[in-house]
Write an enzyme that holds these catalytic residues in place. Sequence first.
Site, PDB file in Angstrom:
ATOM      1  N   HIS A  30       0.848  -1.193   0.000  1.00  0.00           N
ATOM      2  CA  HIS A  30       0.000   0.000   0.000  1.00  0.00           C
ATOM      3  C   HIS A  30       0.878   1.235   0.000  1.00  0.00           C
ATOM      4  O   HIS A  30       1.852   1.312   0.749  1.00  0.00           O
ATOM      5  CB  HIS A  30      -0.913   0.036   1.228  1.00  0.00           C
ATOM      6  CG  HIS A  30      -1.750   1.281   1.291  1.00  0.00           C
ATOM      7  ND1 HIS A  30      -2.930   1.419   0.591  1.00  0.00           N
ATOM      8  CD2 HIS A  30      -1.557   2.458   1.935  1.00  0.00           C
ATOM      9  CE1 HIS A  30      -3.431   2.619   0.810  1.00  0.00           C
ATOM     10  NE2 HIS A  30      -2.617   3.279   1.622  1.00  0.00           N
ATOM     11  N   SER A  70      -7.714   3.426   9.060  1.00  0.00           N
ATOM     12  CA  SER A  70      -8.407   3.380   7.775  1.00  0.00           C
ATOM     13  C   SER A  70      -7.665   2.475   6.800  1.00  0.00           C
ATOM     14  O   SER A  70      -8.246   1.573   6.186  1.00  0.00           O
ATOM     15  CB  SER A  70      -8.529   4.792   7.199  1.00  0.00           C
ATOM     16  OG  SER A  70      -9.010   4.760   5.868  1.00  0.00           O
ATOM     17  N   LYS A  82      -8.677  -2.029   5.965  1.00  0.00           N
ATOM     18  CA  LYS A  82      -8.959  -2.580   4.637  1.00  0.00           C
ATOM     19  C   LYS A  82      -7.941  -3.649   4.254  1.00  0.00           C
ATOM     20  O   LYS A  82      -8.292  -4.673   3.661  1.00  0.00           O
ATOM     21  CB  LYS A  82      -8.975  -1.455   3.602  1.00  0.00           C
ATOM     22  CG  LYS A  82     -10.185  -0.531   3.732  1.00  0.00           C
ATOM     23  CD  LYS A  82     -10.135   0.634   2.769  1.00  0.00           C
ATOM     24  CE  LYS A  82      -9.111   1.662   3.175  1.00  0.00           C
ATOM     25  NZ  LYS A  82      -9.234   2.939   2.434  1.00  0.00           N
ATOM     26  N   ASP A 140     -15.230   2.130   7.418  1.00  0.00           N
ATOM     27  CA  ASP A 140     -14.164   3.014   6.953  1.00  0.00           C
ATOM     28  C   ASP A 140     -14.634   3.884   5.798  1.00  0.00           C
ATOM     29  O   ASP A 140     -14.325   5.069   5.738  1.00  0.00           O
ATOM     30  CB  ASP A 140     -12.946   2.193   6.515  1.00  0.00           C
ATOM     31  CG  ASP A 140     -11.887   3.091   5.888  1.00  0.00           C
ATOM     32  OD1 ASP A 140     -11.303   3.910   6.624  1.00  0.00           O
ATOM     33  OD2 ASP A 140     -11.670   3.001   4.665  1.00  0.00           O
ATOM     34  N   ARG A 197     -14.633  12.410   7.388  1.00  0.00           N
ATOM     35  CA  ARG A 197     -13.379  13.092   7.714  1.00  0.00           C
ATOM     36  C   ARG A 197     -13.006  14.093   6.638  1.00  0.00           C
ATOM     37  O   ARG A 197     -12.443  15.149   6.916  1.00  0.00           O
ATOM     38  CB  ARG A 197     -12.248  12.065   7.890  1.00  0.00           C
ATOM     39  CG  ARG A 197     -12.331  11.256   9.182  1.00  0.00           C
ATOM     40  CD  ARG A 197     -11.444  10.031   9.126  1.00  0.00           C
ATOM     41  NE  ARG A 197     -10.075  10.385   8.764  1.00  0.00           N
ATOM     42  CZ  ARG A 197      -9.272   9.614   8.016  1.00  0.00           C
ATOM     43  NH1 ARG A 197      -9.697   8.459   7.548  1.00  0.00           N
ATOM     44  NH2 ARG A 197      -8.059   9.998   7.743  1.00  0.00           N
TER      45      ARG A 197
END
Length: 424
Positions: free
Chosen positions: A82, A183, A187, A161, A168
């Site tokens: 990620h 967050s 995932k 999320d 947010r």
Amino acid sequence: MNVIDVIVTKRDRARLSDEQIDWVVDAYTRGSVADEQMAALAMAILLNGMDAGEIARWTQAMIDSGEVLELGDVGRPLVDKHSTGGVGDKITLPLAPLVAACGAAVPQLSGRGLGHTGGTLDKLEAIPGWRASLSTEEIAAQLADVGAVICATTPTLAPADRKLYALRDVTGTVESIPLIASSIMSKKIAEGTGGLVLDVKFGSGAFMKTPERARELGETMVAIGAAHGLATTALLTDMSVPLGRAVGNALEVEESVEVLRGGGPADIVELTVALAREMLALAGIEDVDPAQVLASGKAHAVWERMIAAQGGDPGAPMPVAGHVEELVADRSGVLTRMDAYAVGVAAWRLGAGRARKEDAVQAAAGVRLLVDIGDEVEAGQPLLELHTDTPDAVAGARAALDGGVVVSDGPAVRPALLSETIRA
């Protein structure tokens, strides 16, 4: 349980109990807690923080709001990556097929771009026929057959999320490290991967502007991974200068294919190989050199199979912008500044990005960099190409680049790409 009590607990800098966290995340997901109440709690978290136990529990509550992806045995170790996002960050495109070519399976669930950072799905949708949405069964079958999949997140994955992220975004609470970390990690843990490598960026074109903030985020996410039994490594990388020479959807796909064929810009190759080494280490694959595999072109063959498996034509010509202009040097000298944020905003204004999630993007829009930091240039020499299908957008792109691309007497050295590695 009362939502006011939960808000007041964090407002007064106290620790949220496991029961409070479980309840409020579930109640918000179901609609029993109103947006304005969750916004107040998010602001209290931003201002007063969370300890490691709270963050781990908050992450678990978001995972529990949906389903965990059951991929089963795909015949290879599962490992994922990620990135926290940047300008010209197309690393997922060459990385997933490279790691697959080395023997692991990469379930890369990705997103779309917003603002000056590009989205992986937007890039791939520039390929004719390619589709982002796959079922769990299709993901598992493609991992078993090809070894890599890049697709959209399934709707049942951490729905809390998705709802909190949107809140947010409009309440000034995006910058909270506990909420950012939970967050991302909720995932990735729900995705069911066996190992995770994080590319945490810092600099003008990154979400985290300083190495210190990036380090805090990386350490928080690695700790979440450890708390949930997910082997996690974080690399801190510089994003003050765009990655590679292409910023934009089709432009970045073309550059990724160059890398997969054994060429491409040195910084893209460097980061792709560095992340691949860490992913392979977590997968327990130690006898394969990803640099050699990338140079050999084997990863390109996996790329073609991956694209075709999702309906895309890997041999189709990429979209070309209807209008291209150059930004030229106003004097002779050395290129001393190529600011990532300025280039990212320019590409966004040309049509490569979106201001709102529902906006469309232009496949062919973007910026091509023609020179690098430290290069000597002559007055009038082209520094950038501006690509768009809407010529009226060029003025805004040029305005974004004002002060972001600088030629001076020099000298200048491009900053080191890799900063540090964080392991549990």
